[in-house]
Motif scaffolding. Structure first.
Motif, PDB file in Angstrom:
ATOM      1  N   TRP A   1       0.870  -1.176   0.000  1.00  0.00           N
ATOM      2  CA  TRP A   1       0.000   0.000   0.000  1.00  0.00           C
ATOM      3  C   TRP A   1       0.907   1.227   0.000  1.00  0.00           C
ATOM      4  O   TRP A   1       1.713   1.410   0.909  1.00  0.00           O
ATOM      5  N   VAL A   2       0.785   2.058  -1.023  1.00  0.00           N
ATOM      6  CA  VAL A   2       1.592   3.272  -1.133  1.00  0.00           C
ATOM      7  C   VAL A   2       0.679   4.457  -0.825  1.00  0.00           C
ATOM      8  O   VAL A   2      -0.293   4.697  -1.538  1.00  0.00           O
ATOM      9  N   VAL A   3       0.991   5.177   0.246  1.00  0.00           N
ATOM     10  CA  VAL A   3       0.166   6.282   0.715  1.00  0.00           C
ATOM     11  C   VAL A   3       0.896   7.595   0.459  1.00  0.00           C
ATOM     12  O   VAL A   3       1.924   7.873   1.080  1.00  0.00           O
ATOM     13  N   ALA A   4       0.367   8.397  -0.454  1.00  0.00           N
ATOM     14  CA  ALA A   4       0.978   9.693  -0.771  1.00  0.00           C
ATOM     15  C   ALA A   4       0.613  10.724   0.291  1.00  0.00           C
ATOM     16  O   ALA A   4      -0.503  10.727   0.830  1.00  0.00           O
ATOM     17  N   THR A   5       1.553  11.601   0.565  1.00  0.00           N
ATOM     18  CA  THR A   5       1.305  12.682   1.505  1.00  0.00           C
ATOM     19  C   THR A   5       0.090  13.518   1.079  1.00  0.00           C
ATOM     20  O   THR A   5      -0.173  13.676  -0.118  1.00  0.00           O
ATOM     21  N   GLU A   6      -0.601  14.045   2.044  1.00  0.00           N
ATOM     22  CA  GLU A   6      -1.780  14.877   1.782  1.00  0.00           C
ATOM     23  C   GLU A   6      -1.424  16.123   0.976  1.00  0.00           C
ATOM     24  O   GLU A   6      -2.266  16.681   0.269  1.00  0.00           O
ATOM     25  N   GLN A   7      -0.175  16.545   1.034  1.00  0.00           N
ATOM     26  CA  GLN A   7       0.248  17.740   0.312  1.00  0.00           C
ATOM     27  C   GLN A   7       0.284  17.518  -1.204  1.00  0.00           C
ATOM     28  O   GLN A   7       0.229  18.466  -1.973  1.00  0.00           O
ATOM     29  N   ALA A   8       0.375  16.271  -1.648  1.00  0.00           N
ATOM     30  CA  ALA A   8       0.463  15.959  -3.080  1.00  0.00           C
ATOM     31  C   ALA A   8      -0.940  15.782  -3.657  1.00  0.00           C
ATOM     32  O   ALA A   8      -1.365  14.682  -3.994  1.00  0.00           O
ATOM     33  N   LYS A   9      -1.646  16.889  -3.787  1.00  0.00           N
ATOM     34  CA  LYS A   9      -3.040  16.845  -4.254  1.00  0.00           C
ATOM     35  C   LYS A   9      -3.163  16.382  -5.696  1.00  0.00           C
ATOM     36  O   LYS A   9      -4.221  15.952  -6.120  1.00  0.00           O
ATOM     37  N   ASN A  10      -2.077  16.449  -6.458  1.00  0.00           N
ATOM     38  CA  ASN A  10      -2.129  15.992  -7.847  1.00  0.00           C
ATOM     39  C   ASN A  10      -2.040  14.462  -7.959  1.00  0.00           C
ATOM     40  O   ASN A  10      -2.285  13.910  -9.017  1.00  0.00           O
ATOM     41  N   ILE A  11      -1.731  13.769  -6.860  1.00  0.00           N
ATOM     42  CA  ILE A  11      -1.883  12.309  -6.816  1.00  0.00           C
ATOM     43  C   ILE A  11      -3.345  12.123  -6.395  1.00  0.00           C
ATOM     44  O   ILE A  11      -3.666  11.954  -5.235  1.00  0.00           O
TER      45      ILE A  11
END
Length: 178
Positions: free
Chosen positions: A114-124
């Motif tokens: 499971w790869v969880v992107a930071t909340e700051q990366a809204k473009n993901i």
């Protein structure tokens, strides 16, 4: 959970133990904010509890998480989630996350990443699943991965349950009739 998608022979078990490797990732153009790892872990914990509850106690999800934000090798904009992510781009994203974490993470007993992107990366922007991954790391062939984008910060456990449903096989329920 029902038969049909994914095909049963490529599905993860919906009963017993499911071993997940959780990689919290950030990017040079969207670094995670201080203290945000605790928020990400808390959000994920509620997701795992929900998944175990909807299984009726038949699934035990064992989570091993990165203990820090893993820096991806490329900026978030090089992964075209908001422009229509192709299968190849999705696999590249997962492979980059696994490679970035490999020096500090043991994948030898992992069923799903499971790869969880930071909340700051809204473009993901969204959270796709793949059941056809073919990545060998720490002498383990990993075939299943879910990547969590910005939508999971809004929907929480519903995203993990929904996306995991694409990876898990059917639960055999035997009633009085056999």
């Amino acid at each position: 959970m029902g038969s049909g998608f994914p095909v049963d022979d490529q599905a993860l078990p919906a009963v017993g133990k499911l071993k997940s490797a959780v990689l919290f990732v950030d990017f040079e153009d969207h670094p995670a904010t201080r203290g945000s790892l605790l928020k990400a872990e808390s959000n994920l914990r509620s997701d795992v509890e929900y998944l175990e509850n909807v299984s009726g106690g038949k699934l035990d999800v064992e989570v091993t998480s990165s203990d820090r934000w893993v820096r991806m090798p490329k900026p978030s904009t090089s992964y075209p989630f908001e422009r229509g992510l192709s299968y190849e781009d999705h696999v590249r994203y997962i492979e980059d996350a696994i490679e970035a974490a490999d020096a500090d993470f043991d994948f030898s007993d992992t069923d799903v990443v499971w790869v969880v992107a930071t909340e700051q990366a809204k473009n993901i922007t969204y959270s796709p699943t793949t059941n056809h991954l073919d990545v060998t790391v720490d002498e383990n062939n990993i075939t299943h991965a879910i990547t969590f984008g910005y939508d999971q910060w809004r929907w929480g456990g519903l995203v993990l349950a929904h996306e995991s449903g694409h990876s898990l096989g059917p639960v055999s329920v035997r009633g009085a009739g056999g």
